[in-house]
Design a protein around this motif. Structure first.
Motif, short mmCIF file in Angstrom:
data_model
loop_
_atom_site.label_atom_id
_atom_site.label_comp_id
_atom_site.label_asym_id
_atom_site.label_seq_id
_atom_site.Cartn_x
_atom_site.Cartn_y
_atom_site.Cartn_z
N CYS A 84 0.84 -1.20 0.00
CA CYS A 84 0.00 0.00 0.00
C CYS A 84 0.87 1.25 0.00
O CYS A 84 2.04 1.22 0.40
CB CYS A 84 -0.92 -0.01 1.21
SG CYS A 84 -2.10 -1.39 1.23
N HIS A 85 0.32 2.36 -0.42
CA HIS A 85 1.10 3.59 -0.57
C HIS A 85 1.37 4.28 0.76
O HIS A 85 2.38 4.97 0.91
CB HIS A 85 0.38 4.53 -1.53
CG HIS A 85 0.10 3.90 -2.86
ND1 HIS A 85 -1.18 3.78 -3.39
CD2 HIS A 85 0.92 3.30 -3.74
CE1 HIS A 85 -1.12 3.16 -4.55
NE2 HIS A 85 0.14 2.85 -4.78
N ILE A 86 0.46 4.11 1.72
CA ILE A 86 0.58 4.73 3.04
C ILE A 86 0.10 3.72 4.06
O ILE A 86 -0.85 2.97 3.81
CB ILE A 86 -0.25 6.03 3.13
CG1 ILE A 86 0.28 7.08 2.15
CG2 ILE A 86 -0.26 6.59 4.56
CD1 ILE A 86 -0.59 8.33 2.05
N ARG A 87 0.73 3.72 5.24
CA ARG A 87 0.34 2.80 6.31
C ARG A 87 0.05 3.57 7.59
O ARG A 87 0.87 4.38 8.03
CB ARG A 87 1.48 1.78 6.59
CG ARG A 87 1.59 0.70 5.53
CD ARG A 87 3.00 0.15 5.43
NE ARG A 87 3.94 1.17 4.95
CZ ARG A 87 4.02 1.56 3.68
NH1 ARG A 87 3.25 1.02 2.77
NH2 ARG A 87 4.88 2.51 3.33
N VAL A 88 -1.12 3.30 8.16
CA VAL A 88 -1.50 3.84 9.47
C VAL A 88 -1.70 2.64 10.39
O VAL A 88 -2.40 1.69 10.03
CB VAL A 88 -2.79 4.67 9.39
CG1 VAL A 88 -3.12 5.27 10.76
CG2 VAL A 88 -2.66 5.77 8.34
N ALA A 89 -1.10 2.69 11.58
CA ALA A 89 -1.17 1.54 12.49
C ALA A 89 -1.84 1.92 13.81
O ALA A 89 -1.65 3.03 14.32
CB ALA A 89 0.22 0.99 12.77
N ALA A 90 -2.60 0.99 14.35
CA ALA A 90 -3.12 1.13 15.70
C ALA A 90 -1.99 0.88 16.70
O ALA A 90 -1.02 0.17 16.40
CB ALA A 90 -4.25 0.14 15.94
N GLU A 91 -2.12 1.47 17.87
CA GLU A 91 -1.05 1.36 18.88
C GLU A 91 -0.74 -0.08 19.26
O GLU A 91 0.39 -0.41 19.62
CB GLU A 91 -1.46 2.14 20.14
CG GLU A 91 -1.52 3.64 19.95
CD GLU A 91 -2.17 4.36 21.12
OE1 GLU A 91 -1.85 5.55 21.32
OE2 GLU A 91 -2.99 3.73 21.83
N ASN A 92 -1.74 -0.94 19.18
CA ASN A 92 -1.56 -2.33 19.58
C ASN A 92 -1.00 -3.21 18.47
O ASN A 92 -0.75 -4.40 18.67
CB ASN A 92 -2.89 -2.94 20.04
CG ASN A 92 -3.91 -3.00 18.91
OD1 ASN A 92 -4.29 -1.98 18.34
ND2 ASN A 92 -4.37 -4.20 18.58
N ALA A 93 -0.82 -2.66 17.28
CA ALA A 93 -0.37 -3.46 16.14
C ALA A 93 1.06 -3.96 16.34
O ALA A 93 1.89 -3.29 16.95
CB ALA A 93 -0.45 -2.63 14.86
N LYS A 94 1.29 -5.16 15.84
CA LYS A 94 2.64 -5.72 15.83
C LYS A 94 2.93 -6.25 14.43
O LYS A 94 2.05 -6.83 13.79
CB LYS A 94 2.79 -6.82 16.87
CG LYS A 94 2.74 -6.29 18.30
CD LYS A 94 3.07 -7.38 19.32
CE LYS A 94 3.09 -6.80 20.73
NZ LYS A 94 3.41 -7.84 21.74
N MET A 95 4.15 -6.03 13.98
CA MET A 95 4.51 -6.34 12.60
C MET A 95 5.77 -7.17 12.53
O MET A 95 6.67 -7.02 13.36
CB MET A 95 4.70 -5.03 11.83
CG MET A 95 3.41 -4.29 11.53
SD MET A 95 3.63 -2.51 11.34
CE MET A 95 3.09 -1.95 12.95
N GLY A 96 5.85 -8.03 11.54
CA GLY A 96 7.05 -8.83 11.36
C GLY A 96 6.95 -9.75 10.16
O GLY A 96 5.88 -9.95 9.59
N LEU A 97 8.10 -10.30 9.79
CA LEU A 97 8.19 -11.28 8.70
C LEU A 97 8.81 -12.54 9.29
O LEU A 97 10.04 -12.69 9.31
CB LEU A 97 9.04 -10.72 7.55
CG LEU A 97 8.47 -9.50 6.83
CD1 LEU A 97 9.47 -8.95 5.83
CD2 LEU A 97 7.16 -9.84 6.12
#
Length: 260
Positions: free
Chosen positions: A120-133
């Protein structure tokens, strides 16, 4: 068009695509990817749609990865086809689309889920979000463009660390390293995504499409981004929107762009 794994909602000129497999943490299986391709095609071709927001159902997960059960008993050729089809039909389609796409990351964005958000061109995350590969914990690597897009967003060193350790990072860490654009509360997430997209939709649509093409060229091998920018800049001079923009500027009024 009705979908089994997606919810489609409209608000003014915004199309919401909600991945609706909450019991599976919105994991991407083949059917969901096929539906995403159809929904994106419809949105990009629909003149009533100005932009797209992609999110996941519920508050636990944006997309918690690919549906790993579909990888069982898949050989090298089949694995390559899975990656190629996914990239061509969904991930590259988003990145190279002619309309802005914002990911509203409402929870876990792991593996294919983070790859979807990064397309996606822009990312907005909630405070509780966790990201990884986390693919290396399965004996895999990212296959939907994750090695390339993560490197472009956060740099080689951070991308190497995230991919090789398979560690998740918090929304705050993602903001600090440039993986996401904004972090807000869960309650504010969709509102923030709408706010950003609504501002973009006030601008000239054909110029936005040209900007997407030009910025993408900056990270494409074998493509002269400066020449791409010049070409897209010159295309803008053929549009009625440019004439409207110039007239509005000189007349000290807000422009009324029509995408022409």
């Amino acid at each position: 068009m009705s979908f089994k794994n997606l919810l489609i909602e409209y608000k003014e000129r915004i199309q919401f695509i909600i991945i609706n497999r909450e019991s599976k943490l919105n994991a991407l299986n083949k059917d969901t990817l096929a539906e995403l391709h159809s929904a994106l095609s419809d949105a990009f071709n629909n003149p009533e749609v100005g932009g797209i927001i992609i999110t996941g159902a519920g508050q636990k997960a944006f997309v918690a990865g690919a549906d790993i059960s579909e990888f069982k008993d898949t050989g090298s050729e089949g694995g390559g086809e899975i990656a190629r089809q996914g990239q061509t039909l969904v991930f590259d389609k988003i990145e190279n689309g002619n309309k802005p796409v914002i990911a509203a990351i409402n929870g876990f964005a792991l593996g294919g889920g983070l790859e979807l958000a990064m397309a996606c061109h822009i990312r907005v995350a909630a405070e509780n979000a966790k990201m990884g590969l986390p693919e290396v914990t399965l004996g895999l690597i990212p296959g939907y463009g994750g090695t390339q897009r993560l490197t472009a967003l956060v740099g080689k060193g951070k991308a190497m660390e995230m991919i090789m350790t398979a560690d998740m990072i918090t929304a705050a860490d993602a903001l600090q390293c440039g993986l996401v654009n904004h972090v807000v509360s869960q309650e504010q997430l969709l509102g923030k995504a709408e706010e950003l997209l609504s501002k973009i939709l006030l601008r000239a649509p054909l110029a936005i499409a040209s900007a997407i093409t030009a910025v993408n060229a900056a990270v494409k091998d074998g493509v002269n981004g400066f020449e791409t920018e010049i070409g897209e800049f010159s295309k803008c001079f053929t549009t009625k929107d440019l004439q409207e923009g110039i007239a509005a500027f000189l007349e000290k009024r807000k422009p009324a762009f029509k995408g022409e």
